[in-house]
Design a protein around this motif. Structure first.
Motif, PDB file in Angstrom:
ATOM      1  N   GLY A 257      25.945  60.128  19.839  1.00 30.85           N
ATOM      2  CA  GLY A 257      26.688  59.076  20.433  1.00 30.85           C
ATOM      3  C   GLY A 257      25.982  57.601  20.209  1.00 30.85           C
ATOM      4  O   GLY A 257      26.691  56.558  19.787  1.00 30.85           O
ATOM      5  N   ILE A 258      24.706  57.676  20.439  1.00 28.76           N
ATOM      6  CA  ILE A 258      23.927  56.371  20.566  1.00 28.76           C
ATOM      7  C   ILE A 258      23.778  56.032  18.912  1.00 28.76           C
ATOM      8  O   ILE A 258      23.908  54.909  18.739  1.00 28.76           O
ATOM      9  CB  ILE A 258      22.507  56.734  21.062  1.00 28.76           C
ATOM     10  N   VAL A 259      23.453  56.868  18.038  1.00 24.22           N
ATOM     11  CA  VAL A 259      23.366  56.730  16.513  1.00 24.22           C
ATOM     12  C   VAL A 259      24.628  56.316  16.107  1.00 24.22           C
ATOM     13  O   VAL A 259      24.817  55.510  15.052  1.00 24.22           O
ATOM     14  CB  VAL A 259      22.919  58.057  16.050  1.00 24.22           C
ATOM     15  N   MET A 260      25.833  56.723  16.656  1.00 19.63           N
ATOM     16  CA  MET A 260      27.114  56.270  15.951  1.00 19.63           C
ATOM     17  C   MET A 260      27.566  55.033  16.653  1.00 19.63           C
ATOM     18  O   MET A 260      28.668  54.596  16.014  1.00 19.63           O
ATOM     19  CB  MET A 260      27.995  57.361  16.242  1.00 19.63           C
ATOM     20  N   LEU A 261      26.870  54.311  17.404  1.00 20.56           N
ATOM     21  CA  LEU A 261      27.376  53.025  18.243  1.00 20.56           C
ATOM     22  C   LEU A 261      27.547  52.049  17.121  1.00 20.56           C
ATOM     23  O   LEU A 261      28.593  51.174  17.105  1.00 20.56           O
ATOM     24  CB  LEU A 261      26.326  52.615  19.275  1.00 20.56           C
ATOM     25  N   GLU A 262      26.693  51.806  16.302  1.00 20.38           N
ATOM     26  CA  GLU A 262      26.772  50.951  15.233  1.00 20.38           C
ATOM     27  C   GLU A 262      27.681  51.294  14.037  1.00 20.38           C
ATOM     28  O   GLU A 262      28.731  50.292  13.492  1.00 20.38           O
ATOM     29  CB  GLU A 262      25.453  50.678  14.424  1.00 20.38           C
TER      30      GLU A 262
ATOM     31  N   LYS B 222      40.824  51.506  18.533  1.00 22.28           N
ATOM     32  CA  LYS B 222      41.304  52.666  19.366  1.00 22.28           C
ATOM     33  C   LYS B 222      41.142  53.886  18.320  1.00 22.28           C
ATOM     34  O   LYS B 222      40.925  54.871  18.787  1.00 22.28           O
ATOM     35  CB  LYS B 222      42.796  52.634  19.341  1.00 22.28           C
ATOM     36  N   ALA B 223      40.574  53.792  17.019  1.00 21.09           N
ATOM     37  CA  ALA B 223      40.182  54.819  16.141  1.00 21.09           C
ATOM     38  C   ALA B 223      38.912  55.594  16.895  1.00 21.09           C
ATOM     39  O   ALA B 223      38.534  56.577  16.390  1.00 21.09           O
ATOM     40  CB  ALA B 223      40.141  54.476  14.790  1.00 21.09           C
ATOM     41  N   ARG B 224      37.948  54.825  17.794  1.00 18.08           N
ATOM     42  CA  ARG B 224      36.899  55.253  18.115  1.00 18.08           C
ATOM     43  C   ARG B 224      37.244  56.358  19.142  1.00 18.08           C
ATOM     44  O   ARG B 224      36.173  57.451  19.257  1.00 18.08           O
ATOM     45  CB  ARG B 224      36.118  54.159  18.982  1.00 18.08           C
ATOM     46  N   ILE B 225      38.285  56.473  19.800  1.00 13.51           N
ATOM     47  CA  ILE B 225      38.576  57.456  20.841  1.00 13.51           C
ATOM     48  C   ILE B 225      38.658  58.950  20.160  1.00 13.51           C
ATOM     49  O   ILE B 225      37.860  59.772  20.605  1.00 13.51           O
ATOM     50  CB  ILE B 225      39.851  57.228  21.592  1.00 13.51           C
TER      51      ILE B 225
ATOM     52  N   TYR C 112      35.684  61.965  20.222  1.00  9.70           N
ATOM     53  CA  TYR C 112      36.242  63.445  20.575  1.00  9.70           C
ATOM     54  C   TYR C 112      35.955  64.308  19.763  1.00  9.70           C
ATOM     55  O   TYR C 112      35.413  65.628  20.300  1.00  9.70           O
ATOM     56  CB  TYR C 112      37.734  63.101  20.971  1.00  9.70           C
ATOM     57  N   VAL C 113      36.112  64.152  18.482  1.00 10.60           N
ATOM     58  CA  VAL C 113      35.817  65.336  17.513  1.00 10.60           C
ATOM     59  C   VAL C 113      34.537  65.439  17.096  1.00 10.60           C
ATOM     60  O   VAL C 113      34.423  66.038  15.962  1.00 10.60           O
ATOM     61  CB  VAL C 113      36.975  65.435  16.609  1.00 10.60           C
ATOM     62  N   LEU C 114      33.677  64.605  17.348  1.00 13.65           N
ATOM     63  CA  LEU C 114      32.306  64.410  16.823  1.00 13.65           C
ATOM     64  C   LEU C 114      31.512  65.503  17.099  1.00 13.65           C
ATOM     65  O   LEU C 114      31.413  66.260  18.096  1.00 13.65           O
ATOM     66  CB  LEU C 114      31.399  63.319  17.653  1.00 13.65           C
ATOM     67  N   CYS C 115      30.965  66.307  16.173  1.00  3.56           N
ATOM     68  CA  CYS C 115      30.392  67.536  16.023  1.00  3.56           C
ATOM     69  C   CYS C 115      29.044  67.516  15.264  1.00  3.56           C
ATOM     70  O   CYS C 115      28.631  66.479  14.548  1.00  3.56           O
ATOM     71  CB  CYS C 115      31.088  68.645  15.765  1.00  3.56           C
ATOM     72  N   ASP C 116      28.171  68.630  15.120  1.00  2.32           N
ATOM     73  CA  ASP C 116      26.866  68.457  14.441  1.00  2.32           C
ATOM     74  C   ASP C 116      27.350  68.164  12.996  1.00  2.32           C
ATOM     75  O   ASP C 116      26.585  67.312  12.435  1.00  2.32           O
ATOM     76  CB  ASP C 116      26.290  69.667  14.442  1.00  2.32           C
TER      77      ASP C 116
ATOM     78  N   LYS D 146      37.577  52.659   8.651  1.00  2.43           N
ATOM     79  CA  LYS D 146      38.164  53.330   9.613  1.00  2.43           C
ATOM     80  C   LYS D 146      38.682  54.656   9.361  1.00  2.43           C
ATOM     81  O   LYS D 146      38.412  55.754   9.738  1.00  2.43           O
ATOM     82  CB  LYS D 146      39.041  52.472  10.341  1.00  2.43           C
ATOM     83  N   TYR D 147      39.635  54.798   8.370  1.00  2.00           N
ATOM     84  CA  TYR D 147      40.468  55.763   7.781  1.00  2.00           C
ATOM     85  C   TYR D 147      39.481  56.844   7.349  1.00  2.00           C
ATOM     86  O   TYR D 147      39.716  57.950   7.109  1.00  2.00           O
ATOM     87  CB  TYR D 147      41.528  55.350   7.004  1.00  2.00           C
ATOM     88  N   PHE D 148      38.417  56.337   6.532  1.00  2.00           N
ATOM     89  CA  PHE D 148      37.481  57.235   5.752  1.00  2.00           C
ATOM     90  C   PHE D 148      36.845  58.064   6.831  1.00  2.00           C
ATOM     91  O   PHE D 148      36.950  59.417   6.848  1.00  2.00           O
ATOM     92  CB  PHE D 148      36.574  56.421   5.267  1.00  2.00           C
ATOM     93  N   TYR D 149      36.135  57.645   7.836  1.00  2.00           N
ATOM     94  CA  TYR D 149      35.601  58.225   8.952  1.00  2.00           C
ATOM     95  C   TYR D 149      36.398  59.083   9.826  1.00  2.00           C
ATOM     96  O   TYR D 149      36.047  60.276  10.046  1.00  2.00           O
ATOM     97  CB  TYR D 149      34.608  57.066   9.774  1.00  2.00           C
TER      98      TYR D 149
END
Length: 236
Positions: free
Chosen positions: A95-100, A107-110, A114-118, A136-139
């Motif tokens: 989560g810390i790495v993904m902040l930037e 709202k796409a951040r939610i 939620y589905v962030l995994c290894d 946004k839509y790519f990630y």
């Protein structure tokens, strides 16, 4: 009302097409692991509905395999909470790495969080969207595709477990085998070998001290403590 939807579709289509090739390795791995998880849950008396809900709501991979044991033995809530935290503590650092990376995505951040995994973290942290593709839509496409692969594999496994009875002995080793492969890949890099030896040594010591039933939490605490002490010495 149709204009915003059409605009979203125009952005999402190219993003999905650009993201899919990057997720093919995750697709192959998640389908087999998801099937293994669904079959194991079915063998323990939890049908496709329960295994699918577990994957869709919890979506925590390795901890889901551990949860099979927690669900089928005497429940210890304190141990379950501690084990879940230790197994998934790495997501704090993700989560810390993904902040930037996720800054300004609204709202796409939610769903992204939620589905962030290894595997998603590995892709998103290294792959950049092609020219002309919305960031946004790519990630979001990468994250949701990986999520759907895991849930889809679980559905298949749950259904196969209902209609194709077979011996599931050793099937729960699938995830262990995956982590062994990942460990061997990391071992190839000389700079990673010290951390690998620390992990092996701390785990072996905790196995002797606490036994196979209670080694996970002490081993992870020992590994973290040794690595932090080593980092402190290097910084001073």
């Amino acid at each position: 009302m149709n204009a915003p939807q059409n605009k979203t579709e125009r952005r999402l289509g190219p993003a999905l097409r650009a993201a899919f090739p990057h997720t093919i390795p995750v697709l192959t791995g998640f389908l087999f692991l998801g099937i293994a998880y669904g079959v194991l849950m079915n063998a323990k008396g939890y049908g496709p509905l329960w295994s699918t809900l577990m994957s869709a709501v919890a979506f925590c991979g390795s901890m889901q395999f551990v949860a099979i044991t927690l669900l089928t033995t005497v429940f210890d809530p304190v141990q379950a909470v501690l084990l879940s935290f230790m197994v998934n503590a790495r997501h704090l650092f993700y989560g810390i790495v993904m902040l930037e990376k996720y800054r300004g995505l609204g709202k796409a951040r939610i769903p992204l969080i939620y589905v962030l995994c290894d595997e998603t973290f590995s892709l998103v942290s290294t792959v950049e969207p092609p020219e002309g593709v919305d960031k946004k839509y790519f990630y979001l496409s990468i994250s949701l595709l990986d999520y759907l692969y895991w849930v889809g594999g679980t559905v298949l496994g749950g259904l196969l477990g209902d209609f194709i009875p077979f011996d599931t002995a050793g099937l729960d080793f699938a995830l262990t085998a995956l982590f062994v492969v990942l460990f061997m890949e990391q071992w190839k890099k000389r700079e990673n070998r010290a951390a690998g030896l620390i992990g092996i040594g701390a785990t072996a010591a905790c196995l002797l001290a606490f036994g196979p039933e209670n080694l996970v939490i002490p081993a992870m605490l020992a590994i973290v403590a040794i690595l932090l002490m080593g980092r402190k010495k290097l910084c001073t």
